[in-house]
Write a protein that holds these residues in place. Structure first.
Motif, PDB file in Angstrom:
ATOM      1  N   GLU A   1       5.831   2.904  -3.794  1.00 25.48           N
ATOM      2  CA  GLU A   1       5.924   3.299  -2.399  1.00 25.48           C
ATOM      3  C   GLU A   1       6.746   2.264  -1.616  1.00 25.48           C
ATOM      4  OE1 GLU A   1       3.362   3.926   1.466  1.00 25.48           O
ATOM      5  OE2 GLU A   1       2.122   4.007  -0.340  1.00 25.48           O
TER       6      GLU A   1
ATOM      7  N   LEU B   1       7.125  -8.803   3.092  1.00 23.13           N
ATOM      8  CA  LEU B   1       6.684  -9.416   4.346  1.00 23.13           C
ATOM      9  C   LEU B   1       5.831 -10.656   4.085  1.00 23.13           C
ATOM     10  CD1 LEU B   1       6.663  -8.497   7.454  1.00 23.13           C
ATOM     11  CD2 LEU B   1       4.309  -7.900   6.994  1.00 23.13           C
ATOM     12  N   TYR B   2       4.977 -10.569   3.064  1.00 20.21           N
ATOM     13  CA  TYR B   2       4.095 -11.699   2.770  1.00 20.21           C
ATOM     14  C   TYR B   2       4.708 -12.663   1.757  1.00 20.21           C
ATOM     15  CZ  TYR B   2       0.538  -9.276   5.448  1.00 20.21           C
ATOM     16  OH  TYR B   2      -0.152  -8.665   6.467  1.00 20.21           O
TER      17      TYR B   2
ATOM     18  N   HIS C   1      -6.475   8.981  -6.532  1.00 18.00           N
ATOM     19  CA  HIS C   1      -6.676  10.357  -6.125  1.00 18.00           C
ATOM     20  C   HIS C   1      -6.965  11.210  -7.340  1.00 18.00           C
ATOM     21  CE1 HIS C   1      -5.999  10.554  -1.882  1.00 18.00           C
ATOM     22  NE2 HIS C   1      -5.054   9.650  -2.003  1.00 18.00           N
TER      23      HIS C   1
ATOM     24  N   PHE D   1       1.997  -6.351   9.861  1.00 17.57           N
ATOM     25  CA  PHE D   1       2.775  -5.126  10.018  1.00 17.57           C
ATOM     26  C   PHE D   1       1.898  -3.928   9.669  1.00 17.57           C
ATOM     27  CE2 PHE D   1       6.114  -2.087   9.844  1.00 17.57           C
ATOM     28  CZ  PHE D   1       7.247  -2.655  10.412  1.00 17.57           C
TER      29      PHE D   1
ATOM     30  N   PHE E   1       2.239   0.109   9.126  1.00 17.38           N
ATOM     31  CA  PHE E   1       3.224   1.182   8.964  1.00 17.38           C
ATOM     32  C   PHE E   1       2.665   2.496   9.481  1.00 17.38           C
ATOM     33  CE2 PHE E   1       4.015  -2.008   5.765  1.00 17.38           C
ATOM     34  CZ  PHE E   1       5.387  -2.151   5.777  1.00 17.38           C
ATOM     35  N   GLN E   2       3.535   3.507   9.486  1.00 16.44           N
ATOM     36  CA  GLN E   2       3.077   4.819   9.933  1.00 16.44           C
ATOM     37  C   GLN E   2       2.005   5.381   9.005  1.00 16.44           C
ATOM     38  OE1 GLN E   2       6.207   7.460  11.060  1.00 16.44           O
ATOM     39  NE2 GLN E   2       4.876   9.236  11.175  1.00 16.44           N
ATOM     40  N   GLU E   3       2.155   5.104   7.697  1.00 11.68           N
ATOM     41  CA  GLU E   3       1.112   5.463   6.738  1.00 11.68           C
ATOM     42  C   GLU E   3       0.236   4.229   6.523  1.00 11.68           C
ATOM     43  OE1 GLU E   3       4.480   5.838   5.658  1.00 11.68           O
ATOM     44  OE2 GLU E   3       4.520   7.824   6.585  1.00 11.68           O
TER      45      GLU E   3
ATOM     46  N   THR F   1      -0.528   2.738   3.901  1.00 12.77           N
ATOM     47  CA  THR F   1       0.109   1.841   2.939  1.00 12.77           C
ATOM     48  C   THR F   1      -0.912   0.957   2.225  1.00 12.77           C
ATOM     49  OG1 THR F   1       1.978   1.824   4.456  1.00 12.77           O
ATOM     50  CG2 THR F   1       2.111   0.300   2.651  1.00 12.77           C
ATOM     51  N   LEU F   2      -1.932   1.608   1.673  1.00  9.57           N
ATOM     52  CA  LEU F   2      -2.928   0.878   0.895  1.00  9.57           C
ATOM     53  C   LEU F   2      -2.631   1.079  -0.589  1.00  9.57           C
ATOM     54  CD1 LEU F   2      -6.137   1.930   2.851  1.00  9.57           C
ATOM     55  CD2 LEU F   2      -4.716  -0.093   3.173  1.00  9.57           C
ATOM     56  N   MET F   3      -3.094   0.131  -1.401  1.00 16.92           N
ATOM     57  CA  MET F   3      -2.941   0.274  -2.841  1.00 16.92           C
ATOM     58  C   MET F   3      -4.104   1.116  -3.350  1.00 16.92           C
ATOM     59  SD  MET F   3      -1.930  -3.671  -3.675  1.00 16.92           S
ATOM     60  CE  MET F   3      -3.362  -4.302  -2.817  1.00 16.92           C
ATOM     61  N   PRO F   4      -3.831   2.310  -3.897  1.00 16.36           N
ATOM     62  CA  PRO F   4      -4.928   3.218  -4.268  1.00 16.36           C
ATOM     63  C   PRO F   4      -5.803   2.673  -5.396  1.00 16.36           C
ATOM     64  CG  PRO F   4      -2.814   4.081  -5.023  1.00 16.36           C
ATOM     65  CD  PRO F   4      -2.511   2.895  -4.166  1.00 16.36           C
TER      66      PRO F   4
ATOM     67  N   ARG G   1      -9.339   6.350  -1.618  1.00 19.23           N
ATOM     68  CA  ARG G   1      -9.528   7.814  -1.719  1.00 19.23           C
ATOM     69  C   ARG G   1     -10.837   8.270  -1.095  1.00 19.23           C
ATOM     70  NH1 ARG G   1     -11.503   9.412  -7.761  1.00 19.23           N
ATOM     71  NH2 ARG G   1     -12.298  11.202  -6.633  1.00 19.23           N
TER      72      ARG G   1
ATOM     73  N   LYS H   1      -8.594   4.666   6.788  1.00 18.76           N
ATOM     74  CA  LYS H   1      -7.532   3.985   6.044  1.00 18.76           C
ATOM     75  C   LYS H   1      -6.663   3.183   6.999  1.00 18.76           C
ATOM     76  CE  LYS H   1      -7.122   7.535   2.599  1.00 18.76           C
ATOM     77  NZ  LYS H   1      -6.341   8.677   2.195  1.00 18.76           N
TER      78      LYS H   1
ATOM     79  N   ARG I   1      -6.059  -5.583   7.535  1.00 19.01           N
ATOM     80  CA  ARG I   1      -5.212  -6.386   6.650  1.00 19.01           C
ATOM     81  C   ARG I   1      -4.144  -7.138   7.447  1.00 19.01           C
ATOM     82  NH1 ARG I   1      -2.159  -2.937   2.439  1.00 19.01           N
ATOM     83  NH2 ARG I   1      -1.173  -2.179   4.331  1.00 19.01           N
ATOM     84  N   ALA I   2      -3.574  -6.425   8.456  1.00 18.72           N
ATOM     85  CA  ALA I   2      -2.518  -7.051   9.254  1.00 18.72           C
ATOM     86  C   ALA I   2      -3.068  -8.183  10.120  1.00 18.72           C
ATOM     87  CB  ALA I   2      -1.839  -6.001  10.120  1.00 18.72           C
TER      88      ALA I   2
END
Lengths: 258, 265
Positions: A145, A154-155, A252, B87, B89-91, B93-96, B140, B147, B154-155
């Motif tokens: 992604e 960034l980090y 998922h 930062f 994001f719009q999503e 952006t987590l690690m599933p 999930r 989320k 996190r940010a």
């Protein structure tokens, strides 16, 4: 109740098919050297177990080794290709050539070149199982992604950190899908190579038993061997699917689908 | 007040961004972000370069022209500023594949901080977004809004000098969005960090910000810099006040000014 029927339905259907086969063969008077009834195959399976069991172990051994080597080397090659476009341009065509050349066509060569039967069969099985692992793992390593890539940047993550904590986990569902395909193909590769070697008289695993039984018109032993090959295929599929569900259980549901 | 205290947090001087294909995302943008915490919205139509500007501030993209200066941040060995930024994001952006705790731990993990040493910090960050009970859950199992909260935790966990948010609630339903807006304001009040918030919603920006920078497209540029003087904390009642409506009108007008008739699709 409904659930119970749903669970039992496939088994019952299979049982009905076997029954129809048994009754059809007996009533129709089909000679057993053309199509033996299931009961006879079952009997042969037990009577010929001393021949069939070593053959099963041999074929499964070749298949498992081929799958394991594909899993390791496939990931390694995918890492090399994903790390540089240049490497991919160089190596990918070779992998494609290996994939598109039918294993039946290469098998005679390999069997002539490599003296050790087990090793020559292993190479054939590996040749077919290797490509799906490489192709899937490479796709997976690239399918990270973009926002997560940005986040790691960034980090200030190093290349190594991004690889271990981002790219490899991201590639996992793709890699496992490749392994599931490769599992079936490794068995096919092993069986095909055994056929080729078997027609030349070289003794090996289950496919050799089939070739030999064919020459001797021992149809029920042929079917027994065939049954064991199917069983091995089902077993490999079940194991790789189980591994997938185990490793992807937190993802998922779609990612963990078998 | 000494001189250091008066130095701004960020100074953008004539920032321009032209992509290799010739597309000019930003012309010349100059902006000063003061040291005292502000809630700044970058507001404008799509294509005005607001996200690009945010990514440039984050260091994720390099500007083609101009300078970006962080007078108060640390510098690396070759003199580049090393600001700490968060930062969103719009999503989400987590690690599933990682639990909520592990997701928030990520920035510390990259910085090679042992899990034990920062566990309390991480749990504090999760408490700030009311997710302390979900540390061991996996993405999930969470709703879209939850989320997003993890993403915000996190940010903020690294205590950044500035929190950059790129249309973080655009994908959420309006009810969730309003609740997260309120939560964000509460967080901002307690964390006292500067927020730069990219949005294309006039109402969202007025509700949240004490400063709105409106932008225009083709090429991306700053049009106006509007202060919203309403005091915090602002509740839902703020949306019924005359001050809110006046501010919305003023911001809308500043956007309308630059929109020529042929501009809208």
């Amino acid at each position: 109740m409904r659930r119970l029927v749903e669970t039992l339905a496939p088994g019952l259907f299979l049982l009905a098919l076997l029954l129809a086969w048994e009754v059809g063969v007996r009533l129709g008077g089909v000679p057993s050297f053309i199509l033996p009834p299931p009961s006879m195959i079952g009997h042969t399976l037990m009577a010929d177990w001393p021949i069939l069991w070593p053959a099963l172990v041999f074929t499964c051994g070749v298949t498992a080794c081929a799958l394991l080597i594909s899993a390791v080397l496939g990931l390694a090659l995918a890492l090399v290709m994903a790390s540089s476009r240049w490497m991919e341009r160089m190596l990918y065509p070779v992998a494609v050539v290996l994939q598109v050349t039918p294993v039946v066509a290469i098998a005679p060569l390999i069997i002539i070149w490599v003296q050790d039967t087990r090793l020559s069969l292993l190479i054939c099985a590996w040749l077919v199982a290797f490509f799906p692992v490489v192709a899937n793992a490479t796709a997976g390593l690239r399918a990270v992604e973009p926002n997560l890539v940005s986040l790691f940047a960034l980090y200030g993550a190093s290349r190594w950190q991004s690889l271990i904590w981002l790219r490899l986990p991201s590639a996992l569902p793709y890699y496992l899908a490749g392994l599931r395909i490769a599992g079936g193909l490794a068995l096919i590769g092993a069986v095909v190579a055994e056929f080729v070697a078997g027609t030349g008289g070289t003794r090996s695993g289950l496919a050799f038993v089939i070739v030999e039984s064919g020459y001797r018109l021992e149809m029920s032993r042929m079917f027994a061997a065939l049954f064991l090959i199917s069983l091995a295929g089902i077993l490999i599929h079940a194991l790789t699917s189980r591994l997938t569900r185990l490793l992807l259980r937190h993802w998922h549901d779609t990612a963990a689908g078998s | 007040m000494n001189a250091a205290a008066k130095r701004p947090l960020i100074r953008l001087d004539g920032i321009g961004k032209t992509y290799p294909n010739g597309y000019r995302a930003l012309s010349t943008v100059s902006l000063t972000i003061p040291a005292q915490p502000q809630f700044i919205s970058l507001l404008g139509p799509s294509g005005c370069g607001k996200s690009t500007l945010l990514r440039i501030i984050a260091g994720l993209e390099k500007p083609s022209t101009g300078l970006i200066d962080w007078p108060t941040s640390d510098y690396d060995a070759i003199g580049n500023p090393m600001p700490t930024v968060g930062f969103v994001f719009q999503e989400p952006t987590l690690m599933p594949w990682a639990s909520v705790f592990e997701n928030v731990y990520l920035p510390f993990r990259i910085a090679k901080k042992p899990r034990k040493a920062v566990a309390d910090t991480i749990m504090d960050a999760l408490s700030m977004v009311n997710l302390q009970d979900f540390a061991q859950a996996y993405p999930r199992e969470l709703s879209g809004g939850m989320k997003m909260r993890v993403s915000i935790a996190r940010a903020l966990a690294t205590r950044p000098q500035v929190l950059l948010m790129d249309e973080p609630f655009a994908a959420l339903d309006e009810i969730t969005r309003h609740r997260l807006n309120d939560d964000l304001l509460t967080l901002w009040q307690s964390a006292r960090t500067t927020v730069i918030f990219v949005t294309h919603s006039v109402y969202e920006s007025v509700y949240l910000s004490d400063r709105i920078v409106t932008m225009a497209a083709r090429p991306g540029r700053i049009v106006s810099d509007i202060a919203i003087d309403a005091p915090y904390p602002r509740g839902a009642a703020f949306r019924d006040t005359a001050a809110y409506h006046a501010a919305c009108r003023q911001v809308s007008l500043s956007l309308a000014e630059i929109a020529t008739p042929g501009d809208e699709p």
